[in-house]
Design an enzyme around this catalytic site. Structure first.
Site, mmCIF file in Angstrom:
data_model
loop_
_atom_site.group_PDB
_atom_site.id
_atom_site.type_symbol
_atom_site.label_atom_id
_atom_site.label_comp_id
_atom_site.label_asym_id
_atom_site.label_seq_id
_atom_site.Cartn_x
_atom_site.Cartn_y
_atom_site.Cartn_z
ATOM 1 N N HIS A 78 0.825 -1.215 0.000
ATOM 2 C CA HIS A 78 0.000 0.000 0.000
ATOM 3 C C HIS A 78 0.858 1.264 0.000
ATOM 4 O O HIS A 78 0.541 2.231 -0.704
ATOM 5 C CB HIS A 78 -0.948 0.006 1.198
ATOM 6 C CG HIS A 78 -1.955 -1.098 1.168
ATOM 7 N ND1 HIS A 78 -2.828 -1.336 2.207
ATOM 8 C CD2 HIS A 78 -2.221 -2.050 0.230
ATOM 9 C CE1 HIS A 78 -3.597 -2.378 1.902
ATOM 10 N NE2 HIS A 78 -3.238 -2.836 0.716
ATOM 11 N N HIS A 237 -9.230 -2.261 -5.476
ATOM 12 C CA HIS A 237 -8.157 -2.525 -4.513
ATOM 13 C C HIS A 237 -7.116 -3.461 -5.108
ATOM 14 O O HIS A 237 -5.919 -3.340 -4.795
ATOM 15 C CB HIS A 237 -8.686 -3.113 -3.211
ATOM 16 C CG HIS A 237 -7.590 -3.290 -2.201
ATOM 17 N ND1 HIS A 237 -7.082 -2.227 -1.469
ATOM 18 C CD2 HIS A 237 -6.843 -4.377 -1.853
ATOM 19 C CE1 HIS A 237 -6.086 -2.656 -0.710
ATOM 20 N NE2 HIS A 237 -5.928 -3.956 -0.917
ATOM 21 N N ASP A 241 -3.140 -2.732 -5.138
ATOM 22 C CA ASP A 241 -2.082 -3.671 -4.753
ATOM 23 C C ASP A 241 -1.092 -3.879 -5.892
ATOM 24 O O ASP A 241 0.130 -3.909 -5.683
ATOM 25 C CB ASP A 241 -2.684 -5.026 -4.372
ATOM 26 C CG ASP A 241 -3.175 -5.077 -2.937
ATOM 27 O OD1 ASP A 241 -2.868 -4.160 -2.152
ATOM 28 O OD2 ASP A 241 -3.861 -6.061 -2.598
ATOM 29 N N HIS A 264 -0.353 -11.065 -5.181
ATOM 30 C CA HIS A 264 1.026 -10.679 -4.881
ATOM 31 C C HIS A 264 2.038 -11.635 -5.502
ATOM 32 O O HIS A 264 3.064 -11.209 -6.028
ATOM 33 C CB HIS A 264 1.234 -10.606 -3.374
ATOM 34 C CG HIS A 264 0.315 -9.657 -2.681
ATOM 35 N ND1 HIS A 264 0.248 -8.313 -2.998
ATOM 36 C CD2 HIS A 264 -0.590 -9.848 -1.677
ATOM 37 C CE1 HIS A 264 -0.651 -7.723 -2.225
ATOM 38 N NE2 HIS A 264 -1.175 -8.629 -1.419
#
Length: 304
Positions: A78, A237, A241, A264
Site C-alpha cells: 500500500h 483494490h 495492490d 502478490h
C-alpha cells in the site's frame, strides 16, 4: 524534463500491523537522487536497510514482504502504491517493526502523509522502465501480463462467487495518472471473508484486522456499516495492490498491465520475468533536451 522526486520534509505516523496486531511507528524521510525507496528496520541493532526491490520479495501470501540479511519488512504494497501514485522515486522509510501499519486498509492515508510532507522535484531526470515487448506469466488459470504501451495502463479482472462481487463489478481499467490514482484507486480498501478469518488467526495472520481497516464480507453481504466506497471497490483494490507490487520493479513503468485473478505472488513473478529478460524492457529518461517527450503521467507537485 520529467524529474525525480522525493519528500520535502520528514513526516511520522503510527498505526497497527494488519497481521501482527502490533503498534507500529513509521517515519518517511527525503532521500537523494538515484537512492530509490529503502526501508530501514530501526528496531534492530544494527539497523538493517532493505531496498524496495522485486528480487528481495520472499512473502507473497496475503501481503508482499521483503527480506535482506535475515531482516523482514511485510505489507509494503500500500505504501509502495502511494509512492508510485505520486511519482516518488527516492525515500527512506524507518520502521519500528517487521510490518507496515495497515492504516484504513487503503493507500489514501499514505497519500495524505506524502502530500503533507510535500513533494520535491530533484535535479535529475526520472528513469522509467519502458516495456519493449510482451511478457506473460501464469499460475493455473491466473494470468498477469505486460505489453508495450505509450503511457501506463492497468486492467484487472477478479472472479469471486459472491453476490456482492457480481460479474459486472469484476473488471476495471484505468489510464494511470496521479489524478486518476488519487480519485479512482487510493481509497479502495483491502477485503476479506469471514470464513477465511478463523484460518488466518490460526496462522497468526490478520491479528490487527478489523472493519476499521478492511472490508469484511459474510456469505451474503458486506458487514461494514458504512458499506463500500466504490461499487467495484474490490477490483479497484486489486489494482491498488498491483501498482504497489509492480513498483518493486525499480522505477515507474511505461507499458500496459493486464491481469486475471492475479495477486502478490503472480505480480512478483511478472516483475522477475521482465527483469530476467533484458530484451523486454529498457531504461529511458526524458531530459529537457530530448526530442521525445514523456507521457503525461505525474501531476506537478504544486497541484497534488
Amino acid at each position: 524534463m520529467s524529474q525525480q522526486r522525493t519528500l520535502n520534509n520528514t513526516i511520522r505516523a503510527t498505526g497497527v500491523g494488519l497481521h501482527s496486531g502490533n503498534k507500529i511507528h513509521i517515519t518517511l524521510r527525503p532521500a537523494p537522487v538515484n537512492h530509490g525507496i529503502v526501508f530501514r528496520r530501526v528496531d534492530l541493532d544494527p539497523v538493517v536497510e532493505i531496498p524496495a526491490s522485486g528480487d528481495l520479495v520472499t512473502e507473497v501470501i496475503l501481503c508482499t514482504g521483503l527480506t535482506r540479511n535475515g531482516a523482514k519488512v511485510q505489507t509494503v504494497e500500500h505504501l509502495m502504491s502511494a509512492f508510485a501514485g505520486l511519482g516518488i522515486d527516492n525515500a527512506i522509510v524507518d520502521l519500528s517493526s517487521a510490518e507496515l501499519p495497515i492504516m484504513d486498509g487503503s493507500s489514501a492515508p499514505f497519500v495524505f502523509l506524502l502530500q503533507s510532507a510535500g513533494i520535491l522535484e530533484q535535479n535529475a531526470a526520472k528513469r522509467f522502465i519502458r516495456i519493449k515487448r510482451s511478457v506473460e506469466v501464469r499460475q493455473g488459470d491466473k494470468v498477469a501480463k505486460f505489453s508495450p504501451y505509450d503511457g501506463y495502463k492497468l486492467g484487472f479482472t477478479i472472479e469471486f462467487d459472491h453476490p456482492m462481487i457480481p460479474h459486472k463489478q469484476s473488471h476495471y481499467e484505468m489510464e494511470f495518472s496521479t489524478a486518476a490514482y488519487i480519485k479512482e484507486i487510493s481509497l479502495a480498501r483491502t477485503f476479506g471473508f469471514m470464513h477465511d478469518l478463523e484460518d488466518m488467526r490460526e496462522r497468526n495472520l490478520g491479528l490487527g484486522g478489523s472493519m476499521d481497516n478492511a472490508i469484511l464480507l459474510d456469505d451474503f453481504r458486506v458487514l461494514n456499516e458504512d458499506g463500500l466506497r466504490y461499487g467495484n471497490e474490490f477490483v479497484r483494490h486489486k489494482i491498488l495492490d498491483a501498482i504497489g507490487d509492480l513498483y518493486l520493479i525499480g522505477g515507474p513503468i511505461l507499458g500496459a498491465y493486464e491481469a486475471f485473478k492475479s495477486g502478490h505472488a503472480l505480480n512478483n513473478k511478472l516483475v522477475r520475468a521482465v527483469l530476467a529478460d533484458e530484451t523486454s524492457w529498457e531504461w529511458i529518461s526524458f531530459p529537457s533536451s530530448a526530442a521525445e517527450q514523456p507521457p503525461v503521467v505525474y501531476t506537478h507537485p504544486a497541484c497534488i
